[in-house]
Design an enzyme around this catalytic site. Sequence first.
Site, PDB file in Angstrom:
ATOM      1  CG  ASP A  70       3.003  -0.257   8.059  1.00 24.60           C
ATOM      2  OD1 ASP A  70       2.600  -0.826   7.028  1.00 24.60           O
ATOM      3  OD2 ASP A  70       2.279  -0.031   9.043  1.00 24.60           O
TER       4      ASP A  70
ATOM      5  CG  ASP B 126       1.626  -4.314   5.062  1.00 25.83           C
ATOM      6  OD1 ASP B 126       2.547  -3.719   5.636  1.00 25.83           O
ATOM      7  OD2 ASP B 126       0.438  -3.989   5.170  1.00 25.83           O
TER       8      ASP B 126
ATOM      9  CD  GLU C 101      -2.996  -1.254   5.521  1.00 22.43           C
ATOM     10  OE1 GLU C 101      -3.055  -2.324   6.155  1.00 22.43           O
ATOM     11  OE2 GLU C 101      -2.458  -0.221   5.982  1.00 22.43           O
TER      12      GLU C 101
ATOM     13  CG  ASP D 246      -2.293   4.411   3.023  1.00 20.92           C
ATOM     14  OD1 ASP D 246      -2.044   3.341   2.427  1.00 20.92           O
ATOM     15  OD2 ASP D 246      -3.053   4.456   4.004  1.00 20.92           O
TER      16      ASP D 246
ATOM     17  CG  HIS E  74       0.672   2.041  12.824  1.00 23.47           C
ATOM     18  ND1 HIS E  74      -0.570   1.447  12.905  1.00 23.47           N
ATOM     19  CD2 HIS E  74       1.134   1.741  11.585  1.00 23.47           C
ATOM     20  CE1 HIS E  74      -0.836   0.800  11.780  1.00 23.47           C
ATOM     21  NE2 HIS E  74       0.203   0.969  10.970  1.00 23.47           N
TER      22      HIS E  74
ATOM     23  CG  HIS F 149      -0.416  -0.009   2.532  1.00 23.06           C
ATOM     24  ND1 HIS F 149       0.012   1.134   3.180  1.00 23.06           N
ATOM     25  CD2 HIS F 149      -0.200  -1.031   3.410  1.00 23.06           C
ATOM     26  CE1 HIS F 149       0.447   0.823   4.385  1.00 23.06           C
ATOM     27  NE2 HIS F 149       0.354  -0.484   4.556  1.00 23.06           N
TER      28      HIS F 149
END
Length: 487
Positions: A116, A170, A146, A79, A458, A77
């Site tokens: 990520d 991923d 995503e 984003d 994150h 992905h």
Amino acid sequence: MSQNIRNIAPTTVWNHFADLNAVPRPSKKEERIIQFMVDFGKKLQLETIVDKVGNVIIKKRATCGMENRKAIVMQSHLDMVHQKNATTNFDFNTEGIKMVVDGDWVKAEGTTLGADNGLGVAAIMGVLSSTDIPHPAIEALFTIDEETGMTGAMGLEGGILQGEILLNLDTEEDDEIGIGCAGGVDVTATKSYQEEKIGENVAGYAIAVTGLNGGHSGMDIIKGLGNANKIMNRLLFGGYRKYGLRIAEINGGSLRNAIPRESFAKVIVDNAHQVSFLLETETLINKIKEEFSTIEPNLSIDIQEVETPKKVMEITVQEKFIKAIYAALNGVYRMSADVDGLVETSNNIAKVIVKQGAIKVGCLTRSSSESNKWDLANSLRSCFELADFKVEFSGTYPGWLPNMNASILKTLKSCYINLFNEQPKVAACHAGLECGILGQNYPEMEMISFGPSIKGAHSPDERAQISSTQKFWQLLKEVLQNIPEKE
């Protein structure tokens, strides 16, 4: 950005990653990165498609001698999660990620790194731009959004892809092969309230919970990390029950899929209770820090007197709100009965906002079991509805059921063992991968997930391991050369 990053092996991966990270790519604002990928595909003179939701598909023919192998889809992905430290001055909408090398790791300066899933994207770009890597026919699928809803995967129509095998790049542990994942649903509780003007003889205080690790609300939920929203609520609950504390504002957490690292509140307390309130709160702060001393050594809880807020939440709503947050489950709800050590169902109280007559509480509930996903979601609904909140479910997506007999699993295991002389871990994960969604429109497609080691995804502590990326790239090239023949 440190120029040293472009000199790290494999240079093709890190150079593509550096180019990618120079383009701002927040979820739901992917216009620039979509155009970047389109330009990349066209520059290579490869067939490049943008579907109706913004996913980019780049096709490359099989190399000579590989035409009889099954066609593959390589997927990552575009984003990335945008998180930064409170003291970091950075605009994700206009600036490229500032990267640095720290020993065997690449990280960013006070922000998320974007490994990520940027390293997966960069690896695919490396294959597409290569002239010396044998591979079957490839459809490179770069999905959008995503991190905040998986709308790219959801919007991909059936029939666009022809590949028989999907390689999802991923996964965040280089010794792990992913064969399944959790589904999820957003649970959002909202309520309006009347603001009350405060009287005289009161003092205003700002409470700040900071310094927590944060992290991925799926992969890291099993660690028992501190949740800033839950910690803040303990402080508010104690202050209200004993000293009549009143809430003016709360701003806790950020993204639904990130364990909240910080929470900030403005409150008032009667002057007559100030001394006792501060002593009692400091005692509670010390107890909380002691509880988390091993896993959250950098936890900071600060309380400072500030200018007195002009209005506060009406008291009946405040009481129900505090009790609802206390009662709402955060963390692991159920462990898998079939896979040792795997979280089956969990919830993350991701965001709590109280301001100007409106309350909004955002949760992300995950589960590899659809029935248990809805069981926990309905439990949360009941908790908040009992406090007179309006509750909505949105963004639901399915899990990905493992297929232990998939030919690509056998291929990947064999390649891993031959290269590294050890058995890989074959596991499902408690995170939302796009495989489950893509499988709805492509039920016959075999799927597998693998990638390099990434820590702290994150969160601003996100970092990618250099030696692991070298290992991942070696494995990816080996897998491409050993894709099974067409039946």
